[in-house]
Motif scaffolding. Sequence first.
Motif, PDB file in Angstrom:
ATOM      1  N   LEU A  84       1.235  -6.340  85.031  1.00 23.85           N
ATOM      2  CA  LEU A  84       2.316  -5.376  85.227  1.00 23.85           C
ATOM      3  C   LEU A  84       2.191  -4.236  84.229  1.00 23.85           C
ATOM      4  CD1 LEU A  84       5.168  -4.991  86.760  1.00 23.85           C
ATOM      5  CD2 LEU A  84       6.107  -5.657  84.547  1.00 23.85           C
ATOM      6  N   LEU A  85       1.951  -4.616  82.965  1.00 21.85           N
ATOM      7  CA  LEU A  85       1.865  -3.623  81.906  1.00 21.85           C
ATOM      8  C   LEU A  85       0.626  -2.746  82.055  1.00 21.85           C
ATOM      9  CD1 LEU A  85       2.931  -5.937  78.934  1.00 21.85           C
ATOM     10  CD2 LEU A  85       4.339  -4.260  80.127  1.00 21.85           C
TER      11      LEU A  85
ATOM     12  N   HIS B 109       9.354   0.401  91.731  1.00 17.88           N
ATOM     13  CA  HIS B 109       9.930  -0.056  90.460  1.00 17.88           C
ATOM     14  C   HIS B 109      11.065   0.856  90.012  1.00 17.88           C
ATOM     15  CE1 HIS B 109       7.353  -3.376  89.527  1.00 17.88           C
ATOM     16  NE2 HIS B 109       6.246  -2.668  89.401  1.00 17.88           N
ATOM     17  N   GLY B 110      10.784   2.159  89.981  1.00 15.13           N
ATOM     18  CA  GLY B 110      11.731   3.116  89.402  1.00 15.13           C
ATOM     19  C   GLY B 110      13.053   3.208  90.121  1.00 15.13           C
ATOM     20  N   VAL B 111      13.029   3.168  91.449  1.00 13.89           N
ATOM     21  CA  VAL B 111      14.271   3.257  92.207  1.00 13.89           C
ATOM     22  C   VAL B 111      14.745   1.860  92.629  1.00 13.89           C
ATOM     23  CG1 VAL B 111      15.381   4.137  94.298  1.00 13.89           C
ATOM     24  CG2 VAL B 111      13.793   5.585  93.028  1.00 13.89           C
ATOM     25  N   CYS B 112      13.936   1.206  93.457  1.00  6.56           N
ATOM     26  CA  CYS B 112      14.362  -0.083  94.023  1.00  6.56           C
ATOM     27  C   CYS B 112      14.489  -1.179  92.969  1.00  6.56           C
ATOM     28  CB  CYS B 112      13.383  -0.510  95.120  1.00  6.56           C
ATOM     29  SG  CYS B 112      13.376   0.608  96.532  1.00  6.56           S
ATOM     30  N   THR B 123      10.884  -2.462  82.887  1.00  8.33           N
ATOM     31  CA  THR B 123       9.752  -2.443  81.963  1.00  8.33           C
ATOM     32  C   THR B 123       8.618  -1.590  82.509  1.00  8.33           C
ATOM     33  OG1 THR B 123      10.297  -4.696  81.272  1.00  8.33           O
ATOM     34  CG2 THR B 123       8.120  -3.874  80.677  1.00  8.33           C
ATOM     35  N   ALA B 124       8.258  -1.844  83.758  1.00  8.29           N
ATOM     36  CA  ALA B 124       7.178  -1.078  84.380  1.00  8.29           C
ATOM     37  C   ALA B 124       7.488   0.415  84.350  1.00  8.29           C
ATOM     38  CB  ALA B 124       6.962  -1.538  85.819  1.00  8.29           C
ATOM     39  N   THR B 125       8.720   0.761  84.685  1.00  5.76           N
ATOM     40  CA  THR B 125       9.122   2.160  84.731  1.00  5.76           C
ATOM     41  C   THR B 125       9.033   2.800  83.348  1.00  5.76           C
ATOM     42  OG1 THR B 125      10.625   1.679  86.562  1.00  5.76           O
ATOM     43  CG2 THR B 125      10.960   3.755  85.414  1.00  5.76           C
TER      44      THR B 125
END
Lengths: 140, 146
Positions: A84-85, B109-112, B123-125
Motif C-alpha cells: 500500500l505504502l 482511496h482519496g474519495v471513496c 494513509t494511502a492518500t
Amino acid sequence: MNAVFALVAGFVFGVGLLISGMTNPAKILAFLDIAGVWNPSLMFVMVGAILTAIPAFAYIRSRGKTLLGAPASLPARSPITPRLLAGSALFGIGWGLSGFCPGPAFVALTFGDQRVWIFVLAVVAGMVLAHITLKRLDSI
Amino acid sequence: MTTLAANIQVTAPLVGGVLIGAAAATLLLFNGQVAGISGVVGRIVEGDFGQKFWRVAFLIGLLLSGPAYLYWNGALPPFEISADLPTLIVAGLLVGFGTRVGSGCTSGHGVCGIANFSPRSLTATVVFMAVAIVVVFLVRHAGVSL
C-alpha cells in the motif's frame, strides 16, 4: 440495469471532474505546488466529494446490500501493508510529475491531444506490469 | 515562499466535487461497487469487465462526459500539460504501476476510502499527496528534472 447505473455514474463522475477543473493538469500541479503560487481548489473538490459520499458508504456498511437488494462489495478492513505504502508513493511520483491521475486522464482522452493518449497507454502498460509483478510475488 | 493564487474558485470545485461524490454514491448504492478509477481500469486490463459489464459501462460514461461538456458549453475546460513526452511516459508507468500495487488512486482511496472512514485509504492518500507535493517542489523549486 447494472450497466445503465454504471454508465450514468461514470458520466456524472466525468462531468464532476470537468466542472471542478480537475481535468487540467496545470490546476492539479498548482494545488501540489505549496511553495509556489498555491491554488487550494482540489481541496474543495475532495471535501465536496467526500462529504457527499459519506452517507452512501454508511448506509451500505450497515445494510450490506445495494438499493436493488444485491450484495455490495466494500473493501475489507485490511492492515496497512508495504505494498500500500510503496504503491501509493510510486503513484504520487507519477502524479506529481504529470498532474494526471487516472480519472482525469481518461476523461481528457477525448480532448484531441495526442499526449493524453501516450500518457494513458503508459498507464495501461504500468498496470500490466503491476499485474505481472504481483502475480510473481504472490506465487513465491 | 507560498503565495495564494488570485481569484481562487470555490463554487465550481465544490459543485464538481459534489457530483463526483454523487457518482460514487450512485455506483455504490446501485451496483455495490467502489468508484475507484484505477481499479475499474485495472480490472478491465486484467480481463474482468465486471458483472453485466459494469466496468466497461462506467468507463464509457466517463469517456462521454467530455463530448457532452463540449456540446453544452461550446468549448472544453482549460487544459494545459507542462510535462514533456518522456516525463509523461515515465509518469504514466508510475501511475499505472503504483495505483495497482497500492490498490487505489485519488478516487478510490482519496474519495471513496476516506468517505468509508478507512484508515488504509487515509494513509494511502496522505502518502501519495505528500510524495506528489515533494516531487512538484523538487521539479519547480529545486531544479530537479528527469
